[in-house]
Design a protein around this motif. Sequence first.
Motif, mmCIF file in Angstrom:
data_model
loop_
_atom_site.group_PDB
_atom_site.id
_atom_site.type_symbol
_atom_site.label_atom_id
_atom_site.label_comp_id
_atom_site.label_asym_id
_atom_site.label_seq_id
_atom_site.Cartn_x
_atom_site.Cartn_y
_atom_site.Cartn_z
ATOM 1 N N ARG A 248 -22.390 -52.988 -25.948
ATOM 2 C CA ARG A 248 -22.796 -54.010 -26.924
ATOM 3 C C ARG A 248 -23.848 -53.455 -27.881
ATOM 4 O O ARG A 248 -23.801 -53.701 -29.083
ATOM 5 N N CYS A 249 -24.812 -52.725 -27.320
ATOM 6 C CA CYS A 249 -25.858 -52.146 -28.158
ATOM 7 C C CYS A 249 -25.266 -51.199 -29.194
ATOM 8 O O CYS A 249 -25.541 -51.312 -30.394
ATOM 9 N N LEU A 250 -24.439 -50.277 -28.729
ATOM 10 C CA LEU A 250 -23.882 -49.267 -29.620
ATOM 11 C C LEU A 250 -22.942 -49.882 -30.649
ATOM 12 O O LEU A 250 -22.869 -49.424 -31.801
ATOM 13 N N LYS A 251 -22.229 -50.923 -30.262
ATOM 14 C CA LYS A 251 -21.330 -51.598 -31.206
ATOM 15 C C LYS A 251 -22.123 -52.221 -32.343
ATOM 16 O O LYS A 251 -21.756 -52.103 -33.519
ATOM 17 N N LEU A 252 -23.218 -52.886 -31.994
ATOM 18 C CA LEU A 252 -24.058 -53.503 -33.030
ATOM 19 C C LEU A 252 -24.684 -52.424 -33.916
ATOM 20 O O LEU A 252 -24.661 -52.528 -35.148
ATOM 21 N N PHE A 253 -25.235 -51.377 -33.303
ATOM 22 C CA PHE A 253 -25.867 -50.307 -34.081
ATOM 23 C C PHE A 253 -24.863 -49.667 -35.037
ATOM 24 O O PHE A 253 -25.185 -49.397 -36.196
ATOM 25 N N TRP B 264 -32.038 -45.721 -40.209
ATOM 26 C CA TRP B 264 -32.679 -45.665 -38.900
ATOM 27 C C TRP B 264 -31.630 -45.687 -37.792
ATOM 28 O O TRP B 264 -31.692 -44.893 -36.847
ATOM 29 N N LEU B 265 -30.653 -46.586 -37.917
ATOM 30 C CA LEU B 265 -29.604 -46.689 -36.912
ATOM 31 C C LEU B 265 -28.680 -45.468 -36.940
ATOM 32 O O LEU B 265 -28.182 -45.035 -35.893
ATOM 33 N N ALA C 231 -30.606 -53.765 -45.197
ATOM 34 C CA ALA C 231 -31.598 -52.862 -45.758
ATOM 35 C C ALA C 231 -31.158 -51.418 -45.533
ATOM 36 O O ALA C 231 -30.802 -51.050 -44.416
ATOM 37 N N PRO C 232 -31.153 -50.599 -46.590
ATOM 38 C CA PRO C 232 -30.756 -49.195 -46.417
ATOM 39 C C PRO C 232 -31.627 -48.469 -45.400
ATOM 40 O O PRO C 232 -31.165 -47.554 -44.716
ATOM 41 N N ASN D 287 -23.306 -48.789 -40.875
ATOM 42 C CA ASN D 287 -22.383 -48.610 -42.001
ATOM 43 C C ASN D 287 -21.518 -49.853 -42.132
ATOM 44 O O ASN D 287 -20.385 -49.890 -41.659
ATOM 45 N N VAL D 288 -22.072 -50.882 -42.772
ATOM 46 C CA VAL D 288 -21.375 -52.165 -42.917
ATOM 47 C C VAL D 288 -20.095 -51.996 -43.723
ATOM 48 O O VAL D 288 -19.060 -52.588 -43.415
ATOM 49 N N GLU D 289 -20.152 -51.170 -44.756
ATOM 50 C CA GLU D 289 -18.974 -50.965 -45.607
ATOM 51 C C GLU D 289 -17.797 -50.429 -44.795
ATOM 52 O O GLU D 289 -16.657 -50.887 -44.946
ATOM 53 N N LEU D 290 -18.066 -49.473 -43.919
ATOM 54 C CA LEU D 290 -17.007 -48.920 -43.071
ATOM 55 C C LEU D 290 -16.522 -49.958 -42.069
ATOM 56 O O LEU D 290 -15.319 -50.056 -41.802
#
Length: 226
Positions: A160-165, A116-117, A110-111, A170-173
Amino acid sequence: MSETARPIDILLPVFETGKLTHVLPSAYKADGMIFAVAASPEIPMPEQWMPWLIQSSSSALVDKDVDALADVLMNNLRAHLQCMTDEKPLVPLACEFAKGEVDESTPDIAPELAQWLEGLLYVHQQLEGVWQQAWEKFSAKGVQGADAKDANTPEKRLSRCLKLFTTLANVELALKYRNSSQAQQLKENLPLLWKQVPVMIQDYIALAGELSAALPNQFETFTKSS
């Protein structure tokens, strides 16, 4: 706040009127930014963090507009803090995982969640010094977490938190920096990663709480209405 209300509900009316929209990032990015302020081990003063949300010159704003905007932002901060105290959901409803929203052919989330992240990560970066200072004082006082397992050290939990966020912001990146096999695995795991967001958000808050044990408590200052 009502049982179903979220902190972002305080911001949304500002964007619906449009009067101050040109001054702020999107409502979801702004809410993520203020969440990260609220979740900091040491909450910065408003004069430090409020300018982070201003993305264009505020010279066109009259004093009345500035005061109204400051009130909205502070109310949003208080709402985040209250939700943390009451253990109520903090992430906007539009950011929550819903089955069927992730399409492997066009992997994305979701955009609103990405925004938010993005806001959360931006403020975390601004407050890295605060996190580091809190960690140094935490260590100096010999404060120990309940779980001493290596995988659950504060550093690794935060990582771990920051890696997931970062991945979901930016999934594309994230896909670009992976080989074809890794990219395919990420596409397949997107629903699982998205579902983990609430848990990771809670751990991020818990980490801040653990580190703040070594710092002066400002919580009541910001939760009380002026």
